[in-house]
Design a protein around this motif. Structure first.
Motif, PDB file in Angstrom:
ATOM      1  N   ILE A 109       0.877  -1.182   0.000  1.00  0.00           N
ATOM      2  CA  ILE A 109       0.000   0.000   0.000  1.00  0.00           C
ATOM      3  C   ILE A 109       0.910   1.225   0.000  1.00  0.00           C
ATOM      4  O   ILE A 109       1.872   1.289   0.772  1.00  0.00           O
ATOM      5  CB  ILE A 109      -0.899   0.036   1.250  1.00  0.00           C
ATOM      6  N   SER A 110       0.604   2.199  -0.860  1.00  0.00           N
ATOM      7  CA  SER A 110       1.418   3.415  -0.884  1.00  0.00           C
ATOM      8  C   SER A 110       0.550   4.632  -1.148  1.00  0.00           C
ATOM      9  O   SER A 110      -0.533   4.544  -1.726  1.00  0.00           O
ATOM     10  CB  SER A 110       2.516   3.319  -1.940  1.00  0.00           C
ATOM     11  N   GLY A 111       1.050   5.761  -0.712  1.00  0.00           N
ATOM     12  CA  GLY A 111       0.401   7.048  -0.961  1.00  0.00           C
ATOM     13  C   GLY A 111       1.456   8.103  -1.213  1.00  0.00           C
ATOM     14  O   GLY A 111       2.587   8.003  -0.711  1.00  0.00           O
ATOM     15  N   ASN A 112       1.105   9.105  -2.007  1.00  0.00           N
ATOM     16  CA  ASN A 112       2.055  10.172  -2.295  1.00  0.00           C
ATOM     17  C   ASN A 112       1.341  11.502  -2.432  1.00  0.00           C
ATOM     18  O   ASN A 112       0.157  11.550  -2.766  1.00  0.00           O
ATOM     19  CB  ASN A 112       2.871   9.866  -3.554  1.00  0.00           C
ATOM     20  N   TYR A 113       2.079  12.559  -2.149  1.00  0.00           N
ATOM     21  CA  TYR A 113       1.578  13.922  -2.294  1.00  0.00           C
ATOM     22  C   TYR A 113       2.739  14.789  -2.752  1.00  0.00           C
ATOM     23  O   TYR A 113       3.854  14.689  -2.226  1.00  0.00           O
ATOM     24  CB  TYR A 113       1.036  14.454  -0.968  1.00  0.00           C
ATOM     25  N   MET A 114       2.480  15.649  -3.751  1.00  0.00           N
ATOM     26  CA  MET A 114       3.497  16.546  -4.260  1.00  0.00           C
ATOM     27  C   MET A 114       2.847  17.895  -4.574  1.00  0.00           C
ATOM     28  O   MET A 114       1.745  17.943  -5.121  1.00  0.00           O
ATOM     29  CB  MET A 114       4.125  15.974  -5.539  1.00  0.00           C
ATOM     30  N   LYS A 115       3.510  18.964  -4.174  1.00  0.00           N
ATOM     31  CA  LYS A 115       3.048  20.308  -4.530  1.00  0.00           C
ATOM     32  C   LYS A 115       4.253  21.107  -5.011  1.00  0.00           C
ATOM     33  O   LYS A 115       5.310  21.101  -4.389  1.00  0.00           O
ATOM     34  CB  LYS A 115       2.411  21.020  -3.348  1.00  0.00           C
ATOM     35  N   GLU A 116       4.051  21.776  -6.149  1.00  0.00           N
ATOM     36  CA  GLU A 116       5.112  22.567  -6.754  1.00  0.00           C
ATOM     37  C   GLU A 116       4.552  23.943  -7.088  1.00  0.00           C
ATOM     38  O   GLU A 116       3.652  24.070  -7.913  1.00  0.00           O
ATOM     39  CB  GLU A 116       5.601  21.876  -8.027  1.00  0.00           C
ATOM     40  N   GLN A 117       5.062  24.972  -6.419  1.00  0.00           N
ATOM     41  CA  GLN A 117       4.666  26.337  -6.750  1.00  0.00           C
ATOM     42  C   GLN A 117       5.415  26.771  -7.998  1.00  0.00           C
ATOM     43  O   GLN A 117       6.618  26.537  -8.109  1.00  0.00           O
ATOM     44  CB  GLN A 117       5.028  27.309  -5.628  1.00  0.00           C
ATOM     45  N   GLY A 118       4.691  27.404  -8.907  1.00  0.00           N
ATOM     46  CA  GLY A 118       5.352  27.927 -10.092  1.00  0.00           C
ATOM     47  C   GLY A 118       6.130  29.189  -9.764  1.00  0.00           C
ATOM     48  O   GLY A 118       5.890  29.844  -8.755  1.00  0.00           O
ATOM     49  N   ILE A 119       7.049  29.538 -10.627  1.00  0.00           N
ATOM     50  CA  ILE A 119       7.816  30.765 -10.439  1.00  0.00           C
ATOM     51  C   ILE A 119       6.924  31.985 -10.618  1.00  0.00           C
ATOM     52  O   ILE A 119       7.059  32.974  -9.922  1.00  0.00           O
ATOM     53  CB  ILE A 119       9.014  30.804 -11.411  1.00  0.00           C
ATOM     54  N   VAL A 120       5.963  31.903 -11.533  1.00  0.00           N
ATOM     55  CA  VAL A 120       5.018  33.001 -11.727  1.00  0.00           C
ATOM     56  C   VAL A 120       3.925  32.872 -10.661  1.00  0.00           C
ATOM     57  O   VAL A 120       3.329  31.803 -10.482  1.00  0.00           O
ATOM     58  CB  VAL A 120       4.406  32.969 -13.141  1.00  0.00           C
TER      59      VAL A 120
END
Length: 168
Positions: free
Chosen positions: A91-102
């Motif tokens: 069982i696996s889970g993932n979360y990713m957040k990337e703010q843009g430069i703009v």
């Protein structure tokens, strides 16, 4: 590709977290507010035009700084696996957040996956289940004519124009 598996009767837990950032390293070198006033006043004098009244137009705005930022990036992953001779699971889970430069642009993604394998006599049964969810907030930074984007607008804005009106 093979994934790590727990030894029989054990549960293996993996956690992975990372943080980062991205930023503009080579901003376009433009004149500041006082330099703009000097050059524009010189241009008007050379054209024999009336001087410009700079009342209310005395800001020193770097529009690149107003529309761009240092974007933060975070990523988190968690997985559990285990089992015995009769059944194994992952069982696996993932979360990713990337703010843009703009400012106003970003990307967010989350997902989960589950896998179960079972043995019964001479038969092996298995199932996989996964889902992913993504959200894109896009600010146009490029178009066909390279003139109607937030970055192009920031480069074309006058540095003597204030970011906000005097009333806020």
């Amino acid at each position: 590709i093979t994934t790590k598996k727990a030894k029989e009767g054990q549960t293996l837990v993996n956690i992975n977290t990372s943080f980062g950032f991205k930023k503009v390293v080579d901003k376009v070198d433009l004149v500041n507010g006082p330099q703009f006033q000097e050059l524009y006043s010189e241009q008007l004098a050379n054209q024999k035009d009336d001087p410009f009244d700079y009342t209310g137009w005395d800001a020193n705005t770097d529009w690149q700084d107003e529309v761009m930022r240092t974007g933060l990036i975070t990523s988190h992953n968690l997985s559990l696996s285990g089992g015995n001779k009769a059944a194994k699971y992952f069982i696996s889970g993932n979360y990713m957040k990337e703010q843009g430069i703009v400012i106003g642009s970003d990307f967010e993604q989350m997902g989960a996956r589950g896998k179960v394998d079972a043995n019964y006599k001479k038969f092996t049964f298995g199932t996989n289940l996964s889902f992913n969810y993504s959200v894109y907030n896009i600010v146009p930074t490029e178009d066909r004519y390279k003139e109607e984007t937030i970055v192009a607008s920031a480069l074309a804005m006058s540095p003597i124009m204030p970011v906000y009106n005097t009333d806020g």
